[in-house]
Design an enzyme around this catalytic site. Structure first.
Site, short mmCIF file in Angstrom:
data_model
loop_
_atom_site.label_atom_id
_atom_site.label_comp_id
_atom_site.label_asym_id
_atom_site.label_seq_id
_atom_site.Cartn_x
_atom_site.Cartn_y
_atom_site.Cartn_z
N GLU A 50 0.88 -1.17 0.00
CA GLU A 50 0.00 0.00 0.00
C GLU A 50 0.92 1.22 0.00
OE1 GLU A 50 -2.82 1.74 3.47
OE2 GLU A 50 -2.81 -0.43 3.27
N ASP A 61 -4.33 10.00 9.81
CA ASP A 61 -3.00 9.45 10.04
C ASP A 61 -2.46 9.88 11.39
OD1 ASP A 61 -2.95 8.30 7.54
OD2 ASP A 61 -2.09 10.09 6.59
#
Length: 266
Positions: A50, A61
Site C-alpha cells: 500500500e 494518520d
C-alpha cells in the site's frame, strides 16, 4: 501488467492464512529510498503493498505516518512520483494499491489518475475520506480500468451502511477498528473482531484490518479473525528511528519477517 489483490488473497487463502499488507508513503525518505524500503518489505513477507500519497493535512494518520509524509513533501514528492513508485513496485510482482485522500486525485484529474495508475500496473485505491455516495466519478473510472475500490468501514457503521459500502468495494474491504487516528498500539482493539464479523455478513470480499499492529504477536491476534493485517506505522517508525539507512533497512527486514511470521501463526 496489473497484479490484482485478488491474486494475493487466493494465494493466502490457499495457504490458510491472512495476508500481510505493508504501507509506506511514496517519497519517504525520498523516491528511491521508498522503493528500496518496499523492496525489503516484499522480500521479507509483505503480500500486498500500500503506497501512501503524501498529504499535508491528513484526516486519520497518526504522528508516525504524518512525520514520514512531511519528509516526503519536503523532498518535493508529487503525485507523478507516486505513480512512478507504483510502477517500480508493481514490477516486483506484488499487488500494489495506493492509499490517498481524495483532494490530490481530484486535482490530478480522476479519469487521468485512474488511467495512469492502471498503466503503471497499480491494483487500485484505498480512499479513507471518500465514501461511495460521493464517489461517482471514481467508481466510473475504476470500473473502466478494472481497479480495486477499497472503501473503509468502522465500528460506528450501521449494518445498512456496511452493506452499502461493501457493495461498492472491489478487491477487499478496509476495516478501521480504531475510532480516531492510526498508529502503533500496545494492544489490539476489541472493536476489530466484531466489526470483521459484521462486515463478513455483508460481503464475501476479504476484510483487512488496520489498527496499529506493531509486532508478530499482535499480527497473529488480528490474523485469527481477519483476511489481511494492514501495517504502516511499525514499518515507518523503524526508518524514522534508524541512525542511518543501512541500519534502517536491516531492522525493516527483521520487523517484516516477524510480522509475516505472525500472520502465518494467526
Amino acid at each position: 501488467m496489473s497484479h490484482s489483490t485478488a491474486t494475493a488473497f487466493e494465494k493466502t487463502r490457499a495457504d490458510g492464512r491472512a495476508a500481510l499488507v505493508g504501507y509506506m508513503p511514496a517519497g519517504f525518505p525520498d523516491v528511491d529510498g521508498a522503493v528500496e524500503a518496499i523492496g525489503v518489505m516484499v522480500e521479507h513477507g509483505c503480500d500486498i503493498i500500500e503506497i501512501g500519497l503524501p498529504y499535508s493535512d491528513p484526516v486519520m494518520d497518526g504522528p508516525t505516518v504524518q512525520a514520514a509524509a512531511q519528509q516526503a513533501l519536503e523532498a518535493g514528492t508529487r503525485t507523478t512520483d507516486v505513480v512512478r513508485t507504483v510502477e517500480r513496485v508493481a514490477a516486483m510482482g506484488v499487488p500494489t494499491v495506493v492509499m490517498t485522500y481524495w483532494n490530490p486525485v481530484e486535482r490530478y484529474g480522476v479519469p487521468r489518475f485512474a488511467a495512469d495508475l492502471a498503466s503503471a500496473g497499480g491494483a487500485g485505491l484505498i480512499t479513507p475520506d471518500l465514501t461511495p455516495d460521493s464517489a461517482e466519478e471514481w467508481i466510473a473510472a475504476a470500473d473502466e480500468h478494472d481497479l480495486d475500490k477499497v472503501f473503509l468501514v468502522a465500528p460506528s457503521s450501521t449494518d445498512a451502511r456496511l452493506r452499502y459500502t461493501t457493495d461498492h468495494c472491489r478487491g477487499f474491504v478496509y476495516a478501521t477498528a480504531v475510532m480516531g487516528v492510526t498508529g502503533t498500539r500496545t494492544s489490539s482493539s476489541d472493536l476489530a473482531g466484531p466489526l470483521v464479523g459484521r462486515t463478513r455478513q455483508a460481503t464475501d470480499l476479504p476484510v483487512g484490518v488496520g489498527l496499529g499492529v506493531s509486532n508478530g504477536d499482535q499480527a497473529a491476534e488480528v490474523a485469527a479473525y481477519a483476511d489481511a493485517v494492514i501495517v504502516g506505522s511499525a514499518f515507518i517508525r523503524v526508518l524514522l528511528d534508524a541512525p542511518d539507512r543501512r541500519t534502517g533497512l536491516a531492522e525493516l527486514a527483521r520487523v517484516t519477517a516477524d510480522l509475516a511470521d505472525g500472520v502465518r501463526r494467526g
